[in-house]
Scaffold this motif. Structure first.
Motif, PDB file in Angstrom:
ATOM      1  N   SER A  23      45.699 -13.025 -41.367  1.00 29.07           N
ATOM      2  CA  SER A  23      46.352 -11.993 -40.551  1.00 29.07           C
ATOM      3  C   SER A  23      45.874 -12.125 -39.100  1.00 29.07           C
ATOM      4  N   PHE A  24      46.571 -11.462 -38.188  1.00 26.04           N
ATOM      5  CA  PHE A  24      46.160 -11.529 -36.790  1.00 26.04           C
ATOM      6  C   PHE A  24      44.846 -10.767 -36.585  1.00 26.04           C
ATOM      7  N   GLY A  25      44.639  -9.758 -37.426  1.00 27.96           N
ATOM      8  CA  GLY A  25      43.369  -9.023 -37.372  1.00 27.96           C
ATOM      9  C   GLY A  25      42.212  -9.958 -37.688  1.00 27.96           C
ATOM     10  N   THR A  27      42.179 -13.287 -37.395  1.00 24.41           N
ATOM     11  CA  THR A  27      42.030 -14.234 -36.273  1.00 24.41           C
ATOM     12  C   THR A  27      41.327 -13.566 -35.098  1.00 24.41           C
ATOM     13  N   THR A  28      41.669 -12.313 -34.872  1.00 25.55           N
ATOM     14  CA  THR A  28      41.066 -11.596 -33.741  1.00 25.55           C
ATOM     15  C   THR A  28      39.560 -11.459 -33.934  1.00 25.55           C
ATOM     16  N   LEU A  29      39.154 -11.019 -35.137  1.00 26.50           N
ATOM     17  CA  LEU A  29      37.722 -10.842 -35.370  1.00 26.50           C
ATOM     18  C   LEU A  29      36.993 -12.190 -35.386  1.00 26.50           C
ATOM     19  N   SER A 115      39.204  -0.987 -41.155  1.00 22.43           N
ATOM     20  CA  SER A 115      40.517  -1.381 -40.631  1.00 22.43           C
ATOM     21  C   SER A 115      40.296  -2.162 -39.331  1.00 22.43           C
ATOM     22  N   TRP A 116      41.257  -3.033 -39.040  1.00 24.40           N
ATOM     23  CA  TRP A 116      41.178  -3.825 -37.798  1.00 24.40           C
ATOM     24  C   TRP A 116      41.120  -2.890 -36.590  1.00 24.40           C
ATOM     25  N   LEU A 117      41.941  -1.838 -36.621  1.00 26.93           N
ATOM     26  CA  LEU A 117      41.999  -0.900 -35.496  1.00 26.93           C
ATOM     27  C   LEU A 117      40.623  -0.297 -35.232  1.00 26.93           C
ATOM     28  N   GLY A 205      56.692  -6.266 -18.515  1.00 25.36           N
ATOM     29  CA  GLY A 205      55.405  -6.276 -17.802  1.00 25.36           C
ATOM     30  C   GLY A 205      54.245  -6.266 -18.783  1.00 25.36           C
ATOM     31  N   ASN A 206      54.508  -5.855 -19.999  1.00 26.37           N
ATOM     32  CA  ASN A 206      53.456  -5.800 -21.028  1.00 26.37           C
ATOM     33  C   ASN A 206      53.185  -7.161 -21.679  1.00 26.37           C
ATOM     34  N   ALA A 207      53.946  -8.170 -21.276  1.00 26.57           N
ATOM     35  CA  ALA A 207      53.834  -9.452 -21.980  1.00 26.57           C
ATOM     36  C   ALA A 207      52.605 -10.267 -21.595  1.00 26.57           C
ATOM     37  N   LEU A 210      45.497  -9.509 -20.812  1.00 29.28           N
ATOM     38  CA  LEU A 210      44.356 -10.418 -20.844  1.00 29.28           C
ATOM     39  C   LEU A 210      43.673 -10.548 -22.189  1.00 29.28           C
ATOM     40  N   SER A 211      43.788  -9.513 -23.039  1.00 31.27           N
ATOM     41  CA  SER A 211      43.081  -9.646 -24.307  1.00 31.27           C
ATOM     42  C   SER A 211      43.789 -10.650 -25.195  1.00 31.27           C
ATOM     43  N   LEU A 212      45.088 -10.857 -24.936  1.00 31.98           N
ATOM     44  CA  LEU A 212      45.826 -11.815 -25.748  1.00 31.98           C
ATOM     45  C   LEU A 212      45.618 -13.229 -25.234  1.00 31.98           C
ATOM     46  N   LEU A 308      49.159   4.768 -20.104  1.00 29.33           N
ATOM     47  CA  LEU A 308      49.130   3.426 -19.532  1.00 29.33           C
ATOM     48  C   LEU A 308      48.517   2.411 -20.486  1.00 29.33           C
ATOM     49  N   ASP A 309      48.827   1.153 -20.185  1.00 27.06           N
ATOM     50  CA  ASP A 309      48.173   0.078 -20.922  1.00 27.06           C
ATOM     51  C   ASP A 309      47.392  -0.788 -19.928  1.00 27.06           C
ATOM     52  N   ASN A 310      47.964  -1.909 -19.512  1.00 27.99           N
ATOM     53  CA  ASN A 310      47.175  -2.864 -18.723  1.00 27.99           C
ATOM     54  C   ASN A 310      47.268  -2.659 -17.219  1.00 27.99           C
ATOM     55  N   ASP A 452      51.011  -2.701 -26.615  1.00 25.37           N
ATOM     56  CA  ASP A 452      50.814  -2.990 -28.035  1.00 25.37           C
ATOM     57  C   ASP A 452      49.803  -2.069 -28.711  1.00 25.37           C
ATOM     58  N   LEU A 453      48.675  -1.875 -28.067  1.00 23.91           N
ATOM     59  CA  LEU A 453      47.660  -1.050 -28.729  1.00 23.91           C
ATOM     60  C   LEU A 453      48.167   0.383 -28.901  1.00 23.91           C
ATOM     61  N   ASN A 454      48.826   0.906 -27.872  1.00 21.75           N
ATOM     62  CA  ASN A 454      49.374   2.259 -28.010  1.00 21.75           C
ATOM     63  C   ASN A 454      50.389   2.318 -29.147  1.00 21.75           C
ATOM     64  N   TYR A 455      51.170   1.260 -29.317  1.00 20.56           N
ATOM     65  CA  TYR A 455      52.128   1.224 -30.430  1.00 20.56           C
ATOM     66  C   TYR A 455      51.373   1.210 -31.764  1.00 20.56           C
ATOM     67  N   ARG A 456      50.347   0.360 -31.829  1.00 25.38           N
ATOM     68  CA  ARG A 456      49.561   0.301 -33.077  1.00 25.38           C
ATOM     69  C   ARG A 456      48.999   1.673 -33.415  1.00 25.38           C
ATOM     70  N   LYS A 457      48.537   2.383 -32.393  1.00 24.51           N
ATOM     71  CA  LYS A 457      47.976   3.711 -32.653  1.00 24.51           C
ATOM     72  C   LYS A 457      49.066   4.732 -32.991  1.00 24.51           C
ATOM     73  N   CYS A 491      55.530  -7.364 -28.787  1.00 20.60           N
ATOM     74  CA  CYS A 491      54.858  -7.414 -30.092  1.00 20.60           C
ATOM     75  C   CYS A 491      53.684  -8.395 -30.083  1.00 20.60           C
ATOM     76  N   LYS A 492      52.490  -7.844 -30.284  1.00 19.57           N
ATOM     77  CA  LYS A 492      51.292  -8.685 -30.274  1.00 19.57           C
ATOM     78  C   LYS A 492      50.359  -8.351 -31.443  1.00 19.57           C
ATOM     79  N   ALA A 493      50.896  -7.755 -32.483  1.00 15.63           N
ATOM     80  CA  ALA A 493      50.090  -7.448 -33.663  1.00 15.63           C
ATOM     81  C   ALA A 493      51.058  -7.378 -34.844  1.00 15.63           C
ATOM     82  N   ASP A 494      50.518  -7.648 -36.051  1.00  8.48           N
ATOM     83  CA  ASP A 494      51.444  -7.785 -37.175  1.00  8.48           C
ATOM     84  C   ASP A 494      51.859  -6.456 -37.805  1.00  8.48           C
TER      85      ASP A 494
HETATM   86  O1  LIG Z   1      47.506  -4.728 -23.932  1.00  4.01           O
HETATM   87  P1  LIG Z   1      48.232  -4.441 -25.191  1.00  4.01           P
HETATM   88  O2  LIG Z   1      49.688  -4.663 -25.079  1.00  4.01           O
HETATM   89  O3  LIG Z   1      47.896  -3.080 -25.714  1.00  4.01           O
HETATM   90  O4  LIG Z   1      47.717  -5.482 -26.231  1.00  4.01           O
HETATM   91  C1  LIG Z   1      46.416  -5.451 -26.702  1.00  4.01           C
HETATM   92  C2  LIG Z   1      46.168  -6.626 -27.530  1.00  4.01           C
HETATM   93  O5  LIG Z   1      44.990  -6.513 -28.186  1.00  4.01           O
HETATM   94  C3  LIG Z   1      45.215  -6.452 -29.561  1.00  4.01           C
HETATM   95  O6  LIG Z   1      45.180  -5.128 -29.872  1.00  4.01           O
HETATM   96  C4  LIG Z   1      44.276  -7.277 -30.325  1.00  4.01           C
HETATM   97  O7  LIG Z   1      43.154  -7.635 -29.658  1.00  4.01           O
HETATM   98  C5  LIG Z   1      46.565  -6.959 -29.860  1.00  4.01           C
HETATM   99  O8  LIG Z   1      47.193  -6.273 -30.824  1.00  4.01           O
HETATM  100  C6  LIG Z   1      47.200  -6.883 -28.545  1.00  4.01           C
HETATM  101  O9  LIG Z   1      47.676  -8.109 -28.338  1.00  4.01           O
END
Ligand SMILES: O=P(O)(O)OC[C@H]1O[C@](O)(CO)[C@@H](O)[C@@H]1O
Length: 527
Positions: A23-25, A27-29, A115-117, A205-207, A210-212, A308-310, A452-457, A491-494
């Protein structure tokens, strides 16, 4: 701590987790977070090496920096060995809640078991702890330099957008392009077209976060922005820095004040290739832009909240969108929610917000110093330095306008520990420590969640079938007493919800990594 109505360790579906190999989680860890952590060590090392010999506190700062490096090294070790989570030891206001949550919901848990989150949020909070325990580095942002470098590579796109928004539409006209568009009122075609274009710019603009990008290739960042802002660049690069760019709604509709001219331009366009933004629209897998427009169109002098995000280019386009909402009369206030602490590498903290506006209105001017919390980063020329005077003017005017918004309270920037807690947004209505935030945000007409993170949350970062309706996946946030909300997310998380049946299968054929590449996106709306 009062018992939560949702146990954060048991989301409504199985959580995404680092324990799922592949999973991407995972790979991330395994791979991404150790790189991010190592870069912090490099940054602090560089920062203390750059301390001035004349600094009377140099020795103390250096000693503390070495301690930070050691602590961060230890953190990487804990992550890589999947050691149990330990409680926090600093004295920041959110410590008690973190520690009670750890004790109650994550006893004996660890990076790959939780959880990954949770694990990822825990990591960034631990990074903060390493700095918070010092005297001289407690405000230091170890990601500031990375954010700055990547933003610098966005200069062309930033200039092109600023010119497009701020330049007079013709020599006899002192109104800027955006003002002309929106001057016909909320119902006008130009106002709608500007909305459609700016929502997409704001989304994409979210594409480039830096964390990705473990090792951001600045040319790639620039190339991506060039593609997205394609038509603007063609105009700019052909030496035309005013609004004669026919492919952009920000410059076409009604800027000659006649609908006929506009129509003929549109007809002319039908023979042409689709613009880059139009091509990208196919990659928005759930696209609720029209629903969002219906909501926005009905608003007059409302309040919008942007979570906000980035920082960097994404923040810049968020501000452009917020500016549009104000100038079109849809919103009279925009409340921006930034993070309290450095978070997920490039998330906006209040310093980034003010710094970004400062760099715009100082464009082309010499300046003395930038100040991160220590005296380590200094520049002698302005951050944005386009040679063209019209470009400089456009940046400056935009920066001044945005500074005025802040001074007049039209724009407000706030933070709350909730945004850097481990909690999914399901908990916003019920978490005692977020009550003040929730009560205030309820006064809003529209919540815009970026990234992405806000969406995950929002969707609790769990394994929803992709056809789950967005309104179901956000649980209590689709309730009647909650303002309308929208998520702009590449989309940057599964985890992806809200797709029509068959969409997942179709897109999978085109791109196996569609969920995590940042190439696909959703604009998901809840009324
Ligand atoms: O800046 P964003 O769009 O919230 O993305 C944060 C990134 O960090 C992650 O949460 C994982 O590190 C990804 O899901 C995402 O790619």
């Amino acid at each position: 701590m009062t018992t939560l109505s949702f146990d954060p360790s048991h989301p409504p579906k199985a959580p995404l987790s680092g324990s799922n190999c592949g999973s991407f989680g995972y790979t991330t860890l395994q791979r991404r977070l150790p790189v991010i952590v190592s870069k912090i060590v490099d940054d602090v090392y560089r920062a203390y090496n750059a301390l001035s010999d004349t600094d009377p506190l140099k020795a103390e700062k250096e000693q503390e920096a070495k301690k930070i490096i050691e602590t961060i090294g230890g953190l990487r070790y804990e992550l890589q060995r999947d050691k149990p989570f330990r409680p926090f030891t600093d004295t920041l206001p959110d410590v008690e809640e973190w520690n009670q949550t750890l004790a109650k919901y994550y006893p004996n848990s660890s990076w790959y078991k939780a959880s990954w989150l949770f694990s990822e949020c825990y990591l960034y909070r631990r990074v903060k702890e390493a700095f918070a325990l010092t005297q001289h580095w407690r405000q230091y942002d170890p990601f500031f330099e990375q954010k700055q470098t990547v933003f610098k590579s966005s200069q062309k796109a930033v200039v092109a957008i600023a010119v497009q928004l701020m330049s007079p539409t013709n020599e006899n006209d002192h109104l800027s392009a955006l003002d002309v568009l929106v001057s016909k009122g909320p119902e006008s075609k130009g106002t709608r077209e500007a909305f459609l274009e700016l929502t997409q710019i704001c989304l994409w603009g979210n594409a480039t976060d830096l964390s990705l990008l473990d090792n951001p290739d600045l040319e790639k960042v620039e190339e991506l922005q060039r593609r997205l802002m394609g038509n603007r660049h063609q105009a700019k690069n052909s030496g035309n820095s005013s609004n004669t760019n026919n492919d952009s709604s920000l410059s076409t509709s009604e800027d000659s004040s006649t609908v006929n001219a506009d129509q003929s331009q549109r007809e002319h366009r039908e023979d042409q290739e689709p613009t880059e933004l139009e091509k990208h629209a196919e990659k928005i897998l759930q696209n609720d832009t029209e629903l969002l427009w219906q909501k926005v169109k009905a608003m007059r002098n409302g309040r919008v909240d942007i979570i906000l995000d980035n920082a960097g280019f994404e923040l810049f386009v968020d501000l452009v969108f917020a500016d549009y909402l104000v100038r079109a009369g849809f919103a009279s206030t925009v409340d921006f929610h930034a993070k309290n602490i450095p978070w997920f590498v490039s998330d906006v903290i209040p310093f980034d917000f003010q710094w970004t506006i400062d760099q715009l209105y100082k464009a082309g001017e010499d300046e003395d110093k930038d100040n991160n919390a220590t005296d380590t980063s200094a520049t002698s020329t302005s951050f944005f330095n386009p040679s063209d005077v019209n470009e400089q003017k456009a940046l400056k005017d935009l920066g001044k306008r945005w500074q005025n918004y802040l001074q007049q309270g039209v724009w407000k920037v706030g933070t709350h520990d909730f945004w850097t807690s481990c909690f999914a947004f399901y908990h916003l209505p019920s978490l005692p420590s977020a009550r003040d935030l929730f009560q205030d945000m309820k006064k809003s007409d529209l919540w815009i969640f970026k990234g992405d993170l806000n969406y995950r949350k929002l969707v609790y970062d769990c394994q929803w079938p992709t056809t789950t309706p967005f309104t179901e996946a956000i649980g209590p946030l689709s309730g009647k007493d909650i303002p309308s909300l929208v998520s702009f997310r590449t989309c940057k998380a599964d985890v992806v919800v809200g797709l029509k049946s068959g969409v997942k299968e179709e897109v999978e054929k085109k791109a196996k990594d569609w969920m995590i590449s940042g190439e696909y996106a959703v604009i998901s709306f809840s009324p």
